[in-house]
Design a protein around this motif. Structure first.
Motif, mmCIF file in Angstrom:
data_model
loop_
_atom_site.group_PDB
_atom_site.id
_atom_site.type_symbol
_atom_site.label_atom_id
_atom_site.label_comp_id
_atom_site.label_asym_id
_atom_site.label_seq_id
_atom_site.Cartn_x
_atom_site.Cartn_y
_atom_site.Cartn_z
ATOM 1 N N ALA A 14 19.839 -17.002 4.863
ATOM 2 C CA ALA A 14 18.878 -16.963 3.759
ATOM 3 C C ALA A 14 19.304 -15.987 2.676
ATOM 4 C CB ALA A 14 17.493 -16.593 4.279
ATOM 5 N N PHE A 15 19.998 -14.933 3.062
ATOM 6 C CA PHE A 15 20.419 -13.929 2.089
ATOM 7 C C PHE A 15 21.816 -14.196 1.535
ATOM 8 C CE2 PHE A 15 16.902 -12.036 4.245
ATOM 9 C CZ PHE A 15 16.238 -11.352 3.245
ATOM 10 N N ALA A 16 22.468 -15.220 2.049
ATOM 11 C CA ALA A 16 23.769 -15.621 1.522
ATOM 12 C C ALA A 16 23.666 -16.851 0.648
ATOM 13 C CB ALA A 16 24.730 -15.891 2.684
ATOM 14 N N ASP A 17 22.489 -17.482 0.619
ATOM 15 C CA ASP A 17 22.288 -18.729 -0.108
ATOM 16 C C ASP A 17 22.059 -18.436 -1.595
ATOM 17 O OD1 ASP A 17 21.560 -21.185 -1.130
ATOM 18 O OD2 ASP A 17 20.212 -21.692 0.522
ATOM 19 N N SER A 18 22.946 -18.895 -2.425
ATOM 20 C CA SER A 18 22.856 -18.616 -3.856
ATOM 21 C C SER A 18 21.669 -19.311 -4.525
ATOM 22 C CB SER A 18 24.150 -19.042 -4.553
ATOM 23 O OG SER A 18 24.366 -20.440 -4.393
ATOM 24 N N ARG A 19 21.035 -20.247 -3.810
ATOM 25 C CA ARG A 19 19.913 -20.965 -4.400
ATOM 26 C C ARG A 19 18.591 -20.230 -4.235
ATOM 27 N NH1 ARG A 19 20.683 -26.326 -1.047
ATOM 28 N NH2 ARG A 19 20.992 -24.661 0.498
ATOM 29 N N THR A 20 18.570 -19.155 -3.457
ATOM 30 C CA THR A 20 17.325 -18.437 -3.229
ATOM 31 C C THR A 20 17.190 -17.265 -4.195
ATOM 32 O OG1 THR A 20 18.285 -16.921 -1.606
ATOM 33 C CG2 THR A 20 17.463 -19.023 -0.788
ATOM 34 N N ALA A 21 15.987 -16.674 -4.229
ATOM 35 C CA ALA A 21 15.705 -15.575 -5.153
ATOM 36 C C ALA A 21 16.150 -14.226 -4.609
ATOM 37 C CB ALA A 21 14.202 -15.544 -5.454
ATOM 38 N N VAL A 22 16.666 -14.191 -3.385
ATOM 39 C CA VAL A 22 17.069 -12.918 -2.792
ATOM 40 C C VAL A 22 18.580 -12.919 -2.562
ATOM 41 C CG1 VAL A 22 14.851 -12.508 -1.701
ATOM 42 C CG2 VAL A 22 16.594 -13.795 -0.478
ATOM 43 N N ARG A 23 19.132 -11.737 -2.461
ATOM 44 C CA ARG A 23 20.572 -11.611 -2.297
ATOM 45 C C ARG A 23 20.889 -10.625 -1.176
ATOM 46 N NH1 ARG A 23 19.964 -15.342 -4.936
ATOM 47 N NH2 ARG A 23 20.843 -15.921 -6.949
ATOM 48 N N ARG A 24 22.137 -10.629 -0.770
ATOM 49 C CA ARG A 24 22.610 -9.647 0.191
ATOM 50 C C ARG A 24 22.454 -8.244 -0.392
ATOM 51 N NH1 ARG A 24 25.295 -11.132 4.651
ATOM 52 N NH2 ARG A 24 26.002 -13.289 4.855
ATOM 53 N N PRO A 25 22.386 -7.197 0.447
ATOM 54 C CA PRO A 25 22.736 -7.235 1.862
ATOM 55 C C PRO A 25 21.641 -7.760 2.783
ATOM 56 C CG PRO A 25 22.119 -5.020 1.260
ATOM 57 C CD PRO A 25 22.100 -5.813 -0.010
ATOM 58 N N GLY A 26 20.422 -7.860 2.295
ATOM 59 C CA GLY A 26 19.345 -8.317 3.163
ATOM 60 C C GLY A 26 18.919 -7.237 4.129
ATOM 61 N N PRO A 27 17.929 -7.546 4.991
ATOM 62 C CA PRO A 27 17.375 -6.530 5.894
ATOM 63 C C PRO A 27 18.255 -6.294 7.109
ATOM 64 C CG PRO A 27 16.316 -8.621 6.284
ATOM 65 C CD PRO A 27 17.257 -8.846 5.134
ATOM 66 N N PRO A 28 18.203 -5.083 7.679
ATOM 67 C CA PRO A 28 18.858 -4.880 8.970
ATOM 68 C C PRO A 28 18.135 -5.664 10.056
ATOM 69 C CG PRO A 28 17.582 -2.949 8.372
ATOM 70 C CD PRO A 28 17.545 -3.863 7.192
ATOM 71 N N GLY B 151 11.045 -13.822 1.497
ATOM 72 C CA GLY B 151 9.973 -13.524 0.559
ATOM 73 C C GLY B 151 9.396 -12.146 0.778
ATOM 74 N N LEU B 152 9.243 -11.757 2.030
ATOM 75 C CA LEU B 152 8.710 -10.430 2.340
ATOM 76 C C LEU B 152 9.690 -9.344 1.902
ATOM 77 C CD1 LEU B 152 6.948 -9.660 5.736
ATOM 78 C CD2 LEU B 152 7.810 -7.916 4.215
ATOM 79 N N TYR B 153 10.968 -9.601 2.073
ATOM 80 C CA TYR B 153 12.001 -8.659 1.604
ATOM 81 C C TYR B 153 11.853 -8.441 0.100
ATOM 82 C CZ TYR B 153 16.763 -6.799 0.934
ATOM 83 O OH TYR B 153 17.857 -6.027 0.614
ATOM 84 N N ALA C 213 0.811 -1.217 0.000
ATOM 85 C CA ALA C 213 0.000 0.000 0.000
ATOM 86 C C ALA C 213 0.843 1.266 0.000
ATOM 87 C CB ALA C 213 -0.927 0.006 1.223
ATOM 88 N N THR C 214 2.164 1.137 0.085
ATOM 89 C CA THR C 214 3.057 2.287 0.203
ATOM 90 C C THR C 214 4.201 2.161 -0.796
ATOM 91 O OG1 THR C 214 4.265 1.124 1.967
ATOM 92 C CG2 THR C 214 2.524 2.661 2.644
ATOM 93 N N SER C 215 5.026 3.214 -0.857
ATOM 94 C CA SER C 215 6.122 3.179 -1.827
ATOM 95 C C SER C 215 7.495 3.326 -1.191
ATOM 96 C CB SER C 215 5.930 4.286 -2.874
ATOM 97 O OG SER C 215 5.826 5.558 -2.254
ATOM 98 N N VAL C 216 7.615 4.062 -0.087
ATOM 99 C CA VAL C 216 8.929 4.237 0.542
ATOM 100 C C VAL C 216 8.947 3.774 2.004
ATOM 101 C CG1 VAL C 216 9.587 6.129 -0.991
ATOM 102 C CG2 VAL C 216 8.468 6.647 1.204
ATOM 103 N N LEU C 217 7.795 3.607 2.601
ATOM 104 C CA LEU C 217 7.721 3.198 4.004
ATOM 105 C C LEU C 217 8.354 1.831 4.209
ATOM 106 C CD1 LEU C 217 6.333 4.015 6.813
ATOM 107 C CD2 LEU C 217 4.522 2.426 6.119
ATOM 108 N N ARG C 218 9.206 1.716 5.216
ATOM 109 C CA ARG C 218 9.768 0.425 5.573
ATOM 110 C C ARG C 218 8.799 -0.295 6.509
ATOM 111 N NH1 ARG C 218 14.997 0.068 4.153
ATOM 112 N NH2 ARG C 218 15.436 -1.592 5.648
ATOM 113 N N VAL C 219 8.846 -1.615 6.512
ATOM 114 C CA VAL C 219 8.004 -2.398 7.420
ATOM 115 C C VAL C 219 8.922 -3.282 8.268
ATOM 116 C CG1 VAL C 219 5.964 -2.373 5.958
ATOM 117 C CG2 VAL C 219 7.659 -4.191 5.648
ATOM 118 N N GLY C 220 8.494 -3.518 9.506
ATOM 119 C CA GLY C 220 9.336 -4.306 10.386
ATOM 120 C C GLY C 220 8.538 -4.981 11.481
#
Length: 275
Positions: free
Chosen positions: A134-148, A83-85, A56-63
């Motif tokens: 999860a963000f270092a695994d080359s088999r996933t669709a996401v990459r580093r740096p990942g979320p804080p 997946g949420l990232y 519903a937003t464009s710049v707001l971060r969620v946590g």
């Protein structure tokens, strides 16, 4: 060097889906950096609520504020957060802790063990490890740096873990703690983190903005100490000056508040956000 101010809203309830999306858009319009969702059985499921808010937003971060490690499967949780990232366009912060005051009852309702304090600290470490992996695994669709990663805590064991692993540390002190009482946990964190301390963003949650207590506080507990650090009073300029002084003296630059006070704190956000 002081970090720039950021502000977040903590919310987890809405009468319907449209109202929840409106809450997210309102937070973004007011200049808040993040919408943070608690992890309880009496609020919206955090990952689902965050996904809806992000779309519903464009710049707001969620946590999350914060995920209770004791009743989460670390590897499955990391997969869902990845997946949420992706779905949020990288606008994710992962807050994790050993469980709030009523987490033991939630764990019992879910049929999972709550564990000792030491076991819960170990579970927080496990969640963080799986999220990083999860963000270092080359088999996933996401990459580093990942979320804080945000760790909430005030005790020596959790602060030691936060000093080693966290990007953000939320000082989870009792709401009536005076400002002077913030120095001890900050000092522990500084000692444990060493040279890494300057890379950590310090956060604190406000219980109240202005003279009126939040409506969910029981009638008999509505008198809050005048020097409670979680209560911010005065004009917007006076409140901003208080937060500026805390940043100068303690390093606290990320300020969160319950959504009930989002409009009350908005003039302070306007004065300080990004400065």
């Amino acid at each position: 060097m002081s970090k720039e101010f950021r502000f977040g809203i903590v919310a987890g309830l809405a009468p319907d889906a449209a109202a929840w999306r409106a809450t997210a858009r309102r937070a973004e319009d007011l200049g808040y950096s993040t919408l943070l969702v608690p992890d309880t059985l009496r609020t919206l499921p955090p990952l689902l609520a965050m996904t809806a808010a992000a779309t519903a937003t464009s710049v707001l971060r969620v946590g999350t504020f914060v995920l209770a490690a004791p009743y989460r499967n670390p590897r499955l949780l990391a997969h869902e957060l990845a997946g949420l990232y992706f779905l949020s366009g990288g606008r994710l912060e992962v807050g994790v802790g050993g469980g709030r005051a009523d987490a033991r009852q939630d764990a019992a309702a879910l049929g999972v063990p709550y564990g000792t304090a030491g076991e819960r600290v170990a579970q927080v470490r496990s969640v963080i490890g799986e999220v990083r992996a999860a963000f270092a695994d080359s088999r996933t669709a996401v990459r580093r740096p990942g979320p804080p990663v945000l760790v909430a805590g005030a005790g020596p064991r959790m602060l030691a873990l936060a000093a080693e692993e966290a990007d953000i540390v939320a000082l989870a002190v009792p709401p009536d703690t005076p400002e002077e009482g913030l120095r001890a946990p900050v000092g522990i964190l500084r000692d444990e983190a060493g040279a890494r301390f300057d890379d950590i963003e310090l956060s604190m949650n406000l219980l109240q903005v202005g003279d009126g207590p939040p409506p969910w506080v029981p009638e008999g507990l509505r008198t809050t100490s005048a020097d409670a650090a979680a209560v911010l009073r005065g004009s917007p300029r006076e409140m901003a000056d208080t937060l500026l002084r805390r940043r100068d003296e303690l390093g606290i630059s990320y300020v969160t508040v319950n959504g009930f006070f989002a409009d009350a704190l908005a003039p302070v956000v306007d004065l300080l956000a990004g400065r």
